[in-house]
Design a protein around this motif. Structure first.
Motif, PDB file in Angstrom:
ATOM      1  N   PRO A   1       0.906   2.068   3.080  1.00  0.00           N
ATOM      2  CA  PRO A   1       2.284   2.357   3.495  1.00  0.00           C
ATOM      3  C   PRO A   1       3.324   1.576   2.689  1.00  0.00           C
ATOM      4  CG  PRO A   1       0.886   2.108   5.414  1.00  0.00           C
ATOM      5  CD  PRO A   1       0.058   1.713   4.237  1.00  0.00           C
ATOM      6  N   PHE A   2       3.018   0.298   2.395  1.00  0.00           N
ATOM      7  CA  PHE A   2       3.974  -0.482   1.605  1.00  0.00           C
ATOM      8  C   PHE A   2       4.080   0.061   0.185  1.00  0.00           C
ATOM      9  CE2 PHE A   2       4.687  -3.840  -1.560  1.00  0.00           C
ATOM     10  CZ  PHE A   2       6.004  -4.141  -1.240  1.00  0.00           C
ATOM     11  N   LYS A   3       2.952   0.469  -0.392  1.00  0.00           N
ATOM     12  CA  LYS A   3       2.992   1.019  -1.747  1.00  0.00           C
ATOM     13  C   LYS A   3       3.896   2.242  -1.814  1.00  0.00           C
ATOM     14  CE  LYS A   3      -1.533  -0.467  -3.440  1.00  0.00           C
ATOM     15  NZ  LYS A   3      -2.841   0.006  -3.941  1.00  0.00           N
ATOM     16  N   ARG A   4       3.849   3.081  -0.780  1.00  0.00           N
ATOM     17  CA  ARG A   4       4.706   4.268  -0.756  1.00  0.00           C
ATOM     18  C   ARG A   4       6.178   3.882  -0.670  1.00  0.00           C
ATOM     19  NH1 ARG A   4       0.222   6.376   2.313  1.00  0.00           N
ATOM     20  NH2 ARG A   4       1.149   5.678   4.281  1.00  0.00           N
ATOM     21  N   VAL A   5       6.476   2.861   0.150  1.00  0.00           N
ATOM     22  CA  VAL A   5       7.852   2.376   0.261  1.00  0.00           C
ATOM     23  C   VAL A   5       8.323   1.803  -1.073  1.00  0.00           C
ATOM     24  CG1 VAL A   5       9.347   0.644   1.348  1.00  0.00           C
ATOM     25  CG2 VAL A   5       7.691   1.921   2.738  1.00  0.00           C
ATOM     26  N   LEU A   6       7.452   1.042  -1.717  1.00  0.00           N
ATOM     27  CA  LEU A   6       7.795   0.435  -3.010  1.00  0.00           C
ATOM     28  C   LEU A   6       8.054   1.509  -4.067  1.00  0.00           C
ATOM     29  CD1 LEU A   6       8.089  -2.026  -4.870  1.00  0.00           C
ATOM     30  CD2 LEU A   6       5.600  -1.958  -5.215  1.00  0.00           C
ATOM     31  N   GLN A   7       7.174   2.480  -4.131  1.00  0.00           N
ATOM     32  CA  GLN A   7       7.347   3.548  -5.123  1.00  0.00           C
ATOM     33  C   GLN A   7       8.651   4.315  -4.888  1.00  0.00           C
ATOM     34  OE1 GLN A   7       5.714   4.104  -7.842  1.00  0.00           O
ATOM     35  NE2 GLN A   7       4.198   2.502  -7.463  1.00  0.00           N
ATOM     36  N   GLU A   8       8.989   4.530  -3.635  1.00  0.00           N
ATOM     37  CA  GLU A   8      10.241   5.224  -3.311  1.00  0.00           C
ATOM     38  C   GLU A   8      11.451   4.393  -3.754  1.00  0.00           C
ATOM     39  OE1 GLU A   8      12.419   8.459  -1.986  1.00  0.00           O
ATOM     40  OE2 GLU A   8      10.236   8.243  -2.178  1.00  0.00           O
ATOM     41  N   LYS A   9      11.348   3.061  -3.535  1.00  0.00           N
ATOM     42  CA  LYS A   9      12.435   2.156  -3.943  1.00  0.00           C
ATOM     43  C   LYS A   9      12.600   2.167  -5.462  1.00  0.00           C
ATOM     44  CE  LYS A   9      15.159  -1.511  -2.915  1.00  0.00           C
ATOM     45  NZ  LYS A   9      16.261  -1.533  -1.931  1.00  0.00           N
ATOM     46  N   ILE A  10      11.487   2.113  -6.167  1.00  0.00           N
ATOM     47  CA  ILE A  10      11.518   2.124  -7.636  1.00  0.00           C
ATOM     48  C   ILE A  10      12.104   3.436  -8.150  1.00  0.00           C
ATOM     49  CG2 ILE A  10      10.051   2.164  -9.695  1.00  0.00           C
ATOM     50  CD1 ILE A  10       8.165   0.236  -8.197  1.00  0.00           C
TER      51      ILE A  10
ATOM     52  N   LYS B   1      -1.823  -4.062 -11.521  1.00  0.00           N
ATOM     53  CA  LYS B   1      -2.506  -2.794 -11.259  1.00  0.00           C
ATOM     54  C   LYS B   1      -2.681  -2.541  -9.761  1.00  0.00           C
ATOM     55  CE  LYS B   1      -6.826  -0.339 -12.104  1.00  0.00           C
ATOM     56  NZ  LYS B   1      -8.177  -0.397 -12.711  1.00  0.00           N
ATOM     57  N   ASN B   2      -3.016  -3.585  -9.023  1.00  0.00           N
ATOM     58  CA  ASN B   2      -3.326  -3.415  -7.602  1.00  0.00           C
ATOM     59  C   ASN B   2      -2.136  -2.947  -6.778  1.00  0.00           C
ATOM     60  OD1 ASN B   2      -5.784  -3.487  -6.396  1.00  0.00           O
ATOM     61  ND2 ASN B   2      -5.485  -5.460  -5.410  1.00  0.00           N
ATOM     62  N   ILE B   3      -0.947  -3.369  -7.158  1.00  0.00           N
ATOM     63  CA  ILE B   3       0.230  -3.012  -6.356  1.00  0.00           C
ATOM     64  C   ILE B   3       0.778  -1.637  -6.741  1.00  0.00           C
ATOM     65  CG2 ILE B   3       2.067  -3.970  -7.831  1.00  0.00           C
ATOM     66  CD1 ILE B   3       3.253  -5.172  -5.229  1.00  0.00           C
ATOM     67  N   PHE B   4       0.402  -1.146  -7.925  1.00  0.00           N
ATOM     68  CA  PHE B   4       0.912   0.145  -8.381  1.00  0.00           C
ATOM     69  C   PHE B   4      -0.073   1.291  -8.203  1.00  0.00           C
ATOM     70  CE2 PHE B   4       3.953  -2.079 -11.503  1.00  0.00           C
ATOM     71  CZ  PHE B   4       4.965  -2.042 -10.553  1.00  0.00           C
ATOM     72  N   GLU B   5      -1.386   0.983  -8.104  1.00  0.00           N
ATOM     73  CA  GLU B   5      -2.351   2.085  -8.014  1.00  0.00           C
ATOM     74  C   GLU B   5      -2.115   2.873  -6.729  1.00  0.00           C
ATOM     75  OE1 GLU B   5      -6.027  -0.573  -6.140  1.00  0.00           O
ATOM     76  OE2 GLU B   5      -6.230   0.388  -8.087  1.00  0.00           O
ATOM     77  N   SER B   6      -2.328   4.184  -6.797  1.00  0.00           N
ATOM     78  CA  SER B   6      -1.978   5.067  -5.685  1.00  0.00           C
ATOM     79  C   SER B   6      -3.173   5.467  -4.834  1.00  0.00           C
ATOM     80  CB  SER B   6      -1.319   6.345  -6.225  1.00  0.00           C
ATOM     81  OG  SER B   6      -2.187   7.004  -7.123  1.00  0.00           O
TER      82      SER B   6
END
Length: 523
Positions: free
Chosen positions: A149-158, A379-384
């Protein structure tokens, strides 16, 4: 045809399919075993089922039904292990071995001289399906279900901010006992010279911060206890230095770092690379980090985003190898300094190392980090991948361990040079590099008051025993040595620039002396 051994998991699958009506001939062909083996599995079905279901992690890869010589002890140990896991407490192999002996002592006083060695431990793990996690930060108290869930929020912010990897940053603090050597080193020395002397355990905190491309390593922030440490007198530091009573990060220091150090440096990097002046800093939820609304520029173009609690060790880039490698490079420099000192014993060499040496070695370690290695740590924070496995060995599933292995081997060689006859292992280096936090009392007992004594900085030019003329000659020799020892071209150019600076200073000194002579008439 080679004989094939099925795992307990495969045997339980065979039993389930037999119960469902699958023929023994079909199963023998499917698993590549004899039909008689299928019959044998069926005959031992009760034993197989009981053994497979008793394990916390299921049957796993275990193949045999061989029982322990001390089944009662292992059952109690396994029960205790499960209790520790439920409490999210880390359990090491050493702890398991010590607990096994303790349980046996309570049962029969260890009449049989049982030794909990590594061989027994490996068999116990196989028998009970115990799997160890590679602990990084607070791995055991992490919540993997919050990662995606956090990765999705981060990607949306970026996406909304339209950011490139060069504009995404992460920062994290770590303690560093800057004089501390491995326990084996101190024990070896103490046994020969002065038993009972304490190891040096002064601590500083440093801030590691990079962008996702690995192209920008932000100038390190170091926090110590003293406002003006004596060794800093008249020195231009290669790091930013702040102080606090405990040498830990505080909200005030972090806020000052963000607005007065981080933001200007990031803006300068973005300008130099023709990038828009906007950036995002990813942070963990440490108590010393101020609220988001206090960490943003007036135009909102440089701001922060906080990770949820208990996901930091799993995905925070600085935790994925950046800090660990920085400390290893630092400790390599520390050992080289001790070897170069050529003192009678290690303690005398360590005693002479100052906090100034520490921050210079730390900056050198920071500069040694390769941008490509840093990029891997993101890599770990960006992988989907939505299927996040909480049992993954994090960060080992992401990182190239040769990065750690190479520098660890170099450190081991240096330690072995210091202590001939004492063998150091990668495990020793890993424990040394963890910098486990001492209590306030322990740190107070080990604090070197003379080292940390505050002084009023006097901005006078220090005297130098090496003249500019001599420096020019010395640089000639150093550059010649470097050219014959496979030194990187960029390092040689640094020395060339320093030599040119010495030449310019020497020229200015000559001009000044000539002007002074003009005041005196010729005789």
């Amino acid at each position: 045809m080679a004989r094939k051994h099925l795992t307990l998991l495969e045997k339980t699958e065979v039993l389930k399919k037999l119960s469902a009506g699958t023929s023994a001939t079909f199963l023998a062909k499917k698993y590549g075993i004899a039909r008689s083996t299928v019959s044998s599995i069926y005959k031992k079905r009760d034993n197989i089922t009981a053994t497979a279901t008793q394990n916390y992690c299921g049957p796993g890869k275990r193949k045999t039904l061989r029982t322990s010589e001390l089944p009662d002890v292992e059952k109690r140990l396994y029960k205790w292990f499960l209790e520790q896991r439920r409490k999210n407490l880390p359990v090491s192999g050493l702890i398991l071995k010590q607990k096994a002996i303790s349980i046996l002592d309570k049962i029969n006083g260890n009449r049989y001289g049982f030794v909990a060695n590594d061989g027994w431990l490996q068999k116990f793990k196989k028998r009970y399906g115990v799997r160890y996690l590679k602990i990084s930060g607070e791995k055991l108290s992490s919540q993997p279900e919050l990662v995606c869930p956090f990765k999705r929020v981060l990607q949306e912010k970026i996406k909304n901010m339209d950011l490139k990897p060069d504009q995404i940053y992460n920062a994290d603090e770590s303690g560093l006992y800057w004089k501390l050597l491995p326990g084996k080193t101190y024990v070896s020395w103490a046994e020969k010279t002065a038993p009972g002397r304490k190891a040096e355990k002064q601590r500083i905190t440093f801030m590691a911060c990079t962008n996702a491309s690995g192209r920008h390593k932000v100038k390190p922030l170091v926090i110590g206890k003293a406002k003006n440490p004596r060794p800093f007198r008249n020195v231009c530091l290669p790091v930013h230095y702040r102080h606090s009573k405990s040498a830990w990060m505080t909200g005030a220091i972090f806020k000052d770092w963000f607005h007065n150090l981080f933001v200007p440096e990031v803006q300068n990097f973005l300008k130099n690379n023709d990038l828009q002046l906007k950036a995002l800093l990813i942070l963990d939820n440490a108590p010393s980090h101020p609220p988001e609304n206090q960490l943003q520029t007036s135009d909102g173009c440089i701001t922060v985003i906080y990770m949820p609690p208990n996901v930091t060790p799993l995905i925070q880039p600085m935790d994925q190898n950046v800090i660990r490698l920085t400390k290893l490079f630092y400790r390599k420099s520390l050992l080289l300094s001790i070897i170069e000192a050529e003192k009678e014993n290690i303690y005398e060499a360590v005693k002479e190392i100052t906090i100034k040496d520490a921050v210079f070695n730390l900056r050198s370690a920071w500069d040694s980090l390769d941008g490509a290695v840093i990029a891997k740590c993101w890599k770990n924070i960006f992988e989907s991948n939505e299927h996040f496995d909480e049992e993954d060995d994090i960060p080992l599933s992401v990182l190239r361990q040769q990065d750690i292995k190479k520098i660890s081997e170099e450190v081991i060689n240096l330690l072995n040079h210091l202590n001939e006859g004492i063998t150091h292992t990668p495990g020793d280096i890993g424990n040394w590099n963890e910098d486990k936090v001492l209590s306030d009392i322990e740190e107070a007992e080990n604090e070197n008051e003379n080292e940390e004594e505050d002084v009023q900085l006097v901005m006078e030019r220090p005297t130098c025993s090496v003249s500019s003329k001599d420096a020019v000659i010395l640089f000639d020799k150093i550059i010649e040595w470097a050219g014959h020892n496979n030194t990187d071209f960029s390092d040689i150019m640094v020395m060339k620039r320093l030599q040119e600076k010495a030449i310019q200073i020497n020229l200015n000194l000559r001009k000044s002396q000539t002007k002074v002579k003009n005041y005196f008439p010729k005789m």
